[in-house]
Design a protein around this motif. Structure first.
Motif, mmCIF file in Angstrom:
data_model
loop_
_atom_site.group_PDB
_atom_site.id
_atom_site.type_symbol
_atom_site.label_atom_id
_atom_site.label_comp_id
_atom_site.label_asym_id
_atom_site.label_seq_id
_atom_site.Cartn_x
_atom_site.Cartn_y
_atom_site.Cartn_z
ATOM 1 N N VAL A 232 0.846 -1.199 0.000
ATOM 2 C CA VAL A 232 0.000 0.000 0.000
ATOM 3 C C VAL A 232 0.877 1.243 0.000
ATOM 4 O O VAL A 232 0.614 2.209 -0.713
ATOM 5 N N LYS A 233 1.947 1.199 0.786
ATOM 6 C CA LYS A 233 2.869 2.332 0.853
ATOM 7 C C LYS A 233 4.132 2.012 0.046
ATOM 8 O O LYS A 233 4.644 0.896 0.073
ATOM 9 N N PRO A 234 4.651 2.984 -0.687
ATOM 10 C CA PRO A 234 5.774 2.751 -1.592
ATOM 11 C C PRO A 234 7.127 2.882 -0.914
ATOM 12 O O PRO A 234 7.282 3.585 0.083
ATOM 13 N N LEU A 235 8.119 2.187 -1.485
ATOM 14 C CA LEU A 235 9.498 2.341 -1.034
ATOM 15 C C LEU A 235 10.420 1.960 -2.189
ATOM 16 O O LEU A 235 10.377 0.830 -2.686
ATOM 17 N N TYR A 236 11.240 2.910 -2.622
ATOM 18 C CA TYR A 236 12.169 2.714 -3.740
ATOM 19 C C TYR A 236 13.596 2.846 -3.238
ATOM 20 O O TYR A 236 13.851 3.488 -2.207
ATOM 21 N N THR B 261 1.415 13.696 -14.119
ATOM 22 C CA THR B 261 2.492 12.802 -14.542
ATOM 23 C C THR B 261 3.688 12.900 -13.602
ATOM 24 O O THR B 261 4.298 11.890 -13.241
ATOM 25 N N TRP B 262 4.019 14.104 -13.180
ATOM 26 C CA TRP B 262 5.143 14.294 -12.251
ATOM 27 C C TRP B 262 4.867 13.589 -10.926
ATOM 28 O O TRP B 262 5.737 12.923 -10.367
ATOM 29 N N HIS B 263 3.640 13.726 -10.431
ATOM 30 C CA HIS B 263 3.319 13.079 -9.155
ATOM 31 C C HIS B 263 3.289 11.561 -9.292
ATOM 32 O O HIS B 263 3.691 10.852 -8.363
ATOM 33 N N GLN B 264 2.814 11.050 -10.416
ATOM 34 C CA GLN B 264 2.749 9.604 -10.591
ATOM 35 C C GLN B 264 4.139 8.976 -10.748
ATOM 36 O O GLN B 264 4.310 7.783 -10.528
ATOM 37 N N ASP B 265 5.123 9.736 -11.154
ATOM 38 C CA ASP B 265 6.496 9.263 -11.374
ATOM 39 C C ASP B 265 6.645 8.412 -12.628
ATOM 40 O O ASP B 265 7.642 8.530 -13.338
ATOM 41 N N GLU B 266 5.698 7.531 -12.909
ATOM 42 C CA GLU B 266 5.826 6.607 -14.036
ATOM 43 C C GLU B 266 4.618 6.734 -14.963
ATOM 44 O O GLU B 266 3.554 7.209 -14.549
ATOM 45 N N SER C 79 -8.267 6.981 -16.502
ATOM 46 C CA SER C 79 -9.189 6.675 -15.400
ATOM 47 C C SER C 79 -8.666 7.187 -14.068
ATOM 48 O O SER C 79 -9.456 7.556 -13.195
ATOM 49 N N ILE C 80 -7.335 7.217 -13.880
ATOM 50 C CA ILE C 80 -6.813 7.681 -12.595
ATOM 51 C C ILE C 80 -7.022 9.175 -12.405
ATOM 52 O O ILE C 80 -6.906 9.678 -11.284
ATOM 53 N N PHE C 81 -7.329 9.899 -13.496
ATOM 54 C CA PHE C 81 -7.558 11.339 -13.357
ATOM 55 C C PHE C 81 -8.824 11.620 -12.555
ATOM 56 O O PHE C 81 -8.886 12.626 -11.829
ATOM 57 N N ALA C 82 -9.838 10.750 -12.665
ATOM 58 C CA ALA C 82 -11.048 10.930 -11.863
ATOM 59 C C ALA C 82 -10.708 10.851 -10.380
ATOM 60 O O ALA C 82 -11.193 11.653 -9.563
ATOM 61 N N GLN C 83 -9.865 9.886 -10.008
ATOM 62 C CA GLN C 83 -9.439 9.759 -8.616
ATOM 63 C C GLN C 83 -8.629 10.979 -8.182
ATOM 64 O O GLN C 83 -8.755 11.454 -7.045
ATOM 65 N N TRP C 84 -7.780 11.482 -9.070
ATOM 66 C CA TRP C 84 -7.002 12.696 -8.813
ATOM 67 C C TRP C 84 -7.934 13.846 -8.426
ATOM 68 O O TRP C 84 -7.686 14.564 -7.449
ATOM 69 N N CYS C 85 -9.017 13.996 -9.156
ATOM 70 C CA CYS C 85 -9.965 15.080 -8.887
ATOM 71 C C CYS C 85 -10.685 14.877 -7.558
ATOM 72 O O CYS C 85 -10.952 15.842 -6.828
ATOM 73 N N TYR D 100 -1.064 4.167 -8.090
ATOM 74 C CA TYR D 100 -1.863 5.300 -8.567
ATOM 75 C C TYR D 100 -2.517 6.023 -7.388
ATOM 76 O O TYR D 100 -2.500 7.253 -7.301
ATOM 77 N N GLU D 101 -3.117 5.231 -6.485
ATOM 78 C CA GLU D 101 -3.854 5.839 -5.374
ATOM 79 C C GLU D 101 -2.932 6.567 -4.412
ATOM 80 O O GLU D 101 -3.251 7.668 -3.943
ATOM 81 N N ASP D 102 -1.790 5.969 -4.115
ATOM 82 C CA ASP D 102 -0.851 6.632 -3.216
ATOM 83 C C ASP D 102 -0.406 7.975 -3.784
ATOM 84 O O ASP D 102 -0.402 8.987 -3.086
ATOM 85 N N ARG D 103 -0.009 8.007 -5.068
ATOM 86 C CA ARG D 103 0.480 9.256 -5.642
ATOM 87 C C ARG D 103 -0.645 10.286 -5.777
ATOM 88 O O ARG D 103 -0.434 11.479 -5.543
ATOM 89 N N ASN D 104 -1.837 9.845 -6.195
ATOM 90 C CA ASN D 104 -2.954 10.783 -6.317
ATOM 91 C C ASN D 104 -3.323 11.396 -4.977
ATOM 92 O O ASN D 104 -3.560 12.602 -4.872
ATOM 93 N N SER D 105 -3.397 10.570 -3.945
ATOM 94 C CA SER D 105 -3.786 11.086 -2.628
ATOM 95 C C SER D 105 -2.695 11.964 -2.036
ATOM 96 O O SER D 105 -2.967 13.068 -1.544
ATOM 97 N N MET D 106 -1.450 11.509 -2.098
ATOM 98 C CA MET D 106 -0.378 12.274 -1.477
ATOM 99 C C MET D 106 -0.065 13.562 -2.224
ATOM 100 O O MET D 106 0.489 14.498 -1.650
ATOM 101 N N ALA D 107 -0.429 13.636 -3.509
ATOM 102 C CA ALA D 107 -0.260 14.900 -4.235
ATOM 103 C C ALA D 107 -1.040 16.016 -3.563
ATOM 104 O O ALA D 107 -0.663 17.192 -3.646
ATOM 105 N N PHE D 108 -2.129 15.644 -2.875
ATOM 106 C CA PHE D 108 -2.967 16.625 -2.187
ATOM 107 C C PHE D 108 -2.851 16.488 -0.668
ATOM 108 O O PHE D 108 -3.713 16.981 0.067
ATOM 109 N N SER D 109 -1.790 15.837 -0.209
ATOM 110 C CA SER D 109 -1.555 15.628 1.226
ATOM 111 C C SER D 109 -2.749 14.942 1.885
ATOM 112 O O SER D 109 -3.212 15.336 2.960
ATOM 113 N N ILE D 110 -3.235 13.899 1.222
ATOM 114 C CA ILE D 110 -4.348 13.093 1.722
ATOM 115 C C ILE D 110 -3.826 11.687 2.003
ATOM 116 O O ILE D 110 -3.076 11.121 1.211
#
Length: 665
Positions: A175-179, A378-383, A389-395, A533-543
Motif C-alpha cells: 500500500v505504501k511505496p518504497l524505492y 504525470t510528475w506526481h505519478q512518477d511513471e 481513469s486515474i484522473f477521476a481519482q485525482w480530482c 496510482y492511489e498513493d500518488r494521487n492522494s499524497m499529491a494533495f496531502s491526503i
C-alpha cells in the motif's frame, strides 16, 4: 502518512547535505506539517537530529546547515503529514528510548493501541501517543518478527546504531511505496522516485524493456521483481524487507505471502463463513477510522466503496463510534459527469447517500482540467500510466483537500480479493479440472445470463485454463510471436527488445487455479499498480488513503475459508454481497454493471490531441522509441475511424512522461 528519504555512503564518504535537503523537499506534498533530519557517522557511532526550514520550532533542533563539516556518511530526511498525535512528540526521525534505533516511517499501524498495551506489559515506556514509537519498541522487542504483528500499511527504515545496520520494510500488499538505488558503496531510499532521480541524485535514464512492454501490451513493470520505468531504480516489493550492512550486498527478502488453503481443514457452512466475513470487514473499517484528524470516504457508487460508507454509517449509528473525526454526518467524495454514460455513477451514489444520510461532495472531471493538470499529474505519478481513469481519482482527492478532510477510506483491493474482475475462465477451469461437470454447466448458464457472454466462449476459455501451466505459457509465447508486429515502433528498438519480451512471460500465465490467479493479482499483476496510482494521487494533495479490504486478517480469511464463495450462481463477490445484507441497499449489493473510476476517454483524448497538435511532431521525446510519422498517421486514422483508445493513450502518456523527466537531465 509521510515522505521518507535516506542515503548511506558505506565507504564513509560524507553525504551532500544540500542534496539531502533537495531530495526531502521533493517529498513535501507527502508531509507539509513538519520536517526533520538525522545525520549519523556509523564509523564514529554518533547520531544527531537536525531541523529544516519547516521543523516545529518547539523542538529547538539545530538547523541542518550547521552540520557542514561534521562528516556524517548516513542521513535521513522526513516530511510529516500529522494523523496521530499531532503534537511535536510525533516528530521524525524518531529515536528509541535507549538511543539505539532511529526510524523514519510512512504509513499507519491501525492496531497500535493494542500493541502499545502489550509492549507496556513487557516493560516498554512511551513518550508519544502515535504509532511510530510503537514500531520502534516492537522492533526492539521482537526484531524483524515485529512485522507479523503489525496491522496496517507501512514503509519504514530503521538505523541500528549498535550493529551499524539499516533495516527496510514494506507492508504486506505494498500500500505504501518504497524505492531504492544501490550504486557502488552508496545506498539510497525514498517514498517516491523523484527524490532519487534528478540533478541532485541519479541521472534520469528510462528502462527500455519497461517502455517496450508498455507500448506493445500495456504491461507495467513487475512489482515482485522490483522493476520500474527508471534504469537503476528498484522498488522494494510488497511483503519484502531488506538489511543493508557495511560489507554485504543489499538484497530484498520476502517475509509475507498470501497462504492458500491446504485442503485439510473442514469447510464451515456458508452461513457461518458469511457471518465471520461480515464481522471482519466491519472491524477492519472500525480500525481504519482511528485518526486525530478528519476522516471521509471515497464513494464511486459500486459495491466496494458503498459497503465502506454503509459500514461507517452502521458504526456511527449502532456501535457508538465517536463523531469527533467523522462529524455528525459522514462525508463522501465522488466523481460524476454532466453527460450520461456508463462512466457516470451519480444515480447509484445518490442511492447510497439516501440510505445513509451521508454528506455527499461531488467533483466533475473535465478535459480542460486534464489538459491543465496533465504534466503535474504525470510528475506526481512518477511513471507512465495506462489510461485517464486515474484522473477521476485525482480530482476526488483534490476535492477532499478543499473540504478539509485529511484521511479517506477507499474500496481498493476488493476486486482482486473477491474475483470482481470476472475471472470466469479460471473459475470454470477449476470446475472442469475437478470433474464437477454438473456445477460447470449450471455456472456457465448463470454466468452467461449475468454477463451477457455467450456460453461457448466461456467453455472454450475454461478449456484453455484447464491445461497445464507449460501449455498456457507456450500458447502465450506463440501468440506473441505470431502477432502482427507493431508498425509504430522504431524497427531498431523493436528488434532489440522483442526477443527479450518473448522469454519474459507474465506471471498470470503461471497461475493454474483461481486462487493462484487472485493471489497473483493481489501481490503482483494488478493491485500493486492500482495502489501506486492511489498513493500518488492522494499524497499529491496531502491526503492519506486507507484501504479496509486489505486488512490482512480479511484477506487471509477469504483465501483460507471463503475462496469457494467468491463466485457462485453467476455472481462475483458472492460472499461479500451476502454479508452486506441489511447493511447495503439491495440495488447496490446486487449490481453487475459497475465500471470503476472511468472517464469519457475517447472524447477526452480527441480533445487533448486537438489542443496539442505538436504532441508527436518531429523531435518529440518519444521518437527514441516510436516511428513518429507512423504514429501521426495512426492517430489521424484513430480520430477518423476509432480503434484502440488505450494504445493511443499509452503513446500520449509516454511522451508526456519523457518531457516531464527530460527537464531533469
Amino acid at each position: 502518512m509521510c515522505g521518507i528519504y535516506g542515503i548511506w555512503h558505506r565507504d564513509g564518504r560524507p553525504v551532500d547535505l544540500a542534496a539531502v535537503q533537495t531530495a526531502t523537499s521533493r517529498l513535501r506534498h507527502r508531509g507539509p506539517d513538519d520536517e526533520g533530519y538525522l545525520l549519523a557517522s556509523p564509523e564514529e557511532g554518533w547520531c544527531a537530529p537536525y531541523a529544516g526550514a519547516e521543523t516545529d520550532s518547539r523542538l529547538a533542533l539545530p538547523p541542518l546547515d550547521q552540520a557542514h563539516g561534521t562528516g556524517g556518511s548516513l542521513a535521513f530526511g522526513f516530511r510529516r503529514l500529522a494523523i496521530l498525535d499531532l503534537s511535536p512528540a510525533g516528530h521524525q526521525p524518531m529515536v528509541s528510548a535507549d538511543g539505539r534505533f532511529w526510524i523514519v516511517f510512512n504509513g499507519e499501524i491501525y492496531n497500535y493501541i493494542e500493541l502499545r498495551e502489550e509492549l507496556q506489559r513487557l516493560g516498554h515506556r512511551f513518550r508519544s501517543g502515535g504509532d511510530t514509537e510503537v514500531i520502534l519498541a516492537a522492533y526492539a522487542q521482537w526484531g524483524e518478527a515485529c512485522l507479523d504483528r503489525l496491522n496496517g500499511m507501512w514503509a519504514f527504515a530503521i538505523w541500528d546504531r549498535e550493529r551499524r545496520e539499516l533495516f527496510l520494510a514494506r507492508d504486506r500488499f505494498g500500500v505504501k511505496p518504497l524505492y531504492y538505488v544501490a550504486t557502488g558503496q552508496t545506498f539510497a531510499f525514498a517514498s517516491e522516485i523523484k527524490a532519487l532521480v534528478g540533478r541532485h541524485a541519479l541521472p534520469f535514464a528510462p528502462e527500455p524493456l519497461a517502455i517496450y512492454q508498455f507500448l506493445v501490451d500495456g504491461r507495467l513493470p513487475d512489482p515482485q521483481h522490483g522493476a520500474t520505468f527508471f534504469a537503476g531504480v528498484r522498488a522494494l516489493p510488497p511483503g519484502h524487507c531488506m538489511r543493508i550492512a557495511e560489507g554485504s550486498p543489499a538484497a530484498p527478502r520476502r517475509y509475507y505471502d498470501v497462504a492458500l488453503p491446504d485442503g485439510h481443514h473442514r469447510a464451515h457452512a456458508p452461513e457461518t463463513i458469511i457471518a465471520a466475513y461480515r464481522d471482519l470487514f466491519i472491524d477492519a473499517v472500525r480500525l481504519e477510522l482511528r485518526s486525530d484528524v478528519a476522516v471521509g470516504t471515497c464513494l464511486s457508487g459500486g459495491i466496494d466503496s458503498s459497503s465502506i460508507v454503509c459500514a461507517v454509517n452502521r458504526l456511527m449509528s449502532q456501535d457508538g463510534l465517536s463523531a469527533a473525526q467523522i462529524g455528525e454526518r459522514q462525508k463522501t467524495f465522488s466523481a460524476v459527469y454532466e453527460s450520461e454514460g456508463r462512466y457516470n455513477e451519480r444515480r447509484h451514489i445518490e442511492r447510497v447517500l439516501r440510505a445513509t444520510t451521508a454528506d455527499g461532495h461531488f467533483v466533475v472531471p473535465t478535459v480542460e482540467r486534464l489538459l491543465a493538470d496533465l504534466e503535474r499529474l504525470t510528475w506526481h505519478q512518477d511513471e507512465p500510466f495506462q489510461s485517464t481513469s486515474i484522473f477521476a481519482q485525482w480530482c476526488v482527492m483534490g476535492l477532499a483537500r478543499e473540504r478539509g478532510v485529511t484521511v479517506l477510506l477507499d474500496g481498493q483491493g476488493a476486486d482482486e480479493l473477491l474475483a470482481g474482475y470476472r475471472p470466469y475462465a479460471r473459475y470454470l477451469g477449476d470446475l472442469l479440472r475437478g470433474g464437477r461437470g454438473a456445477t460447470l454447466l449450471a455456472e456457465v448458464a448463470a454466468l452467461s445470463a449475468r454477463s451477457g457472454q455467450p456460453a461457448l466462449p466461456l467453455l472454450r476459455n475454461a478449456l484453455i485454463f484447464a491445461l497445464p501451466t507449460p501449455a498456457v505459457e507456450l500458447a502465450y509465447v506463440g501468440r506473441q510471436f505470431l502477432r502482427t508486429r507493431s508498425t509504430v515502433l522504431r524497427p531498431d528498438f523493436a528488434n532489440a527488445y522483442r526477443r527479450v519480451d518473448l522469454v519474459d512471460v507474465p506471471s498470470w500465465c503461471e497461475q493454474e487455479t483461481l486462487d493462484l490467479h487472485l493471489r497473483d493479482a493481489v501481490m503482483a499483476s494488478s493491485l500493486p499498480h492500482l495502489l501506486r496510482y492511489e498513493d500518488r494521487n492522494s499524497m499529491a494533495f496531502s491526503i492519506e488513503a486507507r484501504v479496509p479490504f486489505l486488512d490482512h486478517r480479511l484477506v487471509e480469511f477469504v483465501f483460507q475459508c471463503a475462496s469457494h464463495l467468491r463466485i457462485r450462481q453467476g455472481w462475483t463477490k458472492w460472499v461479500h454481497r451476502q454479508a452486506m445484507e441489511g447493511l447495503l441497499p439491495d440495488a447496490i449489493a446486487w449490481r453487475s454493471d459497475k465500471v470503476g473510476f472511468e472517464t469519457p476517454e475517447d472524447a477526452w483524448q480527441r480533445d487533448l490531441l486537438a489542443a496539442r497538435p505538436d504532441m508527436f511532431a518531429d523531435g518529440a521525446a518519444c521518437g527514441a522509441y516510436l516511428d513518429l510519422p507512423a504514429v501521426r498517421h495512426a492517430v489521424e486514422e484513430w480520430c477518423a475511424c476509432g480503434g484502440d483508445t488505450r494504445q493511443v493513450w499509452r503513446w500520449i502518456s509516454l511522451e508526456v512522461w519523457l518531457r516531464v523527466w527530460g527537464e531533469e537531465r
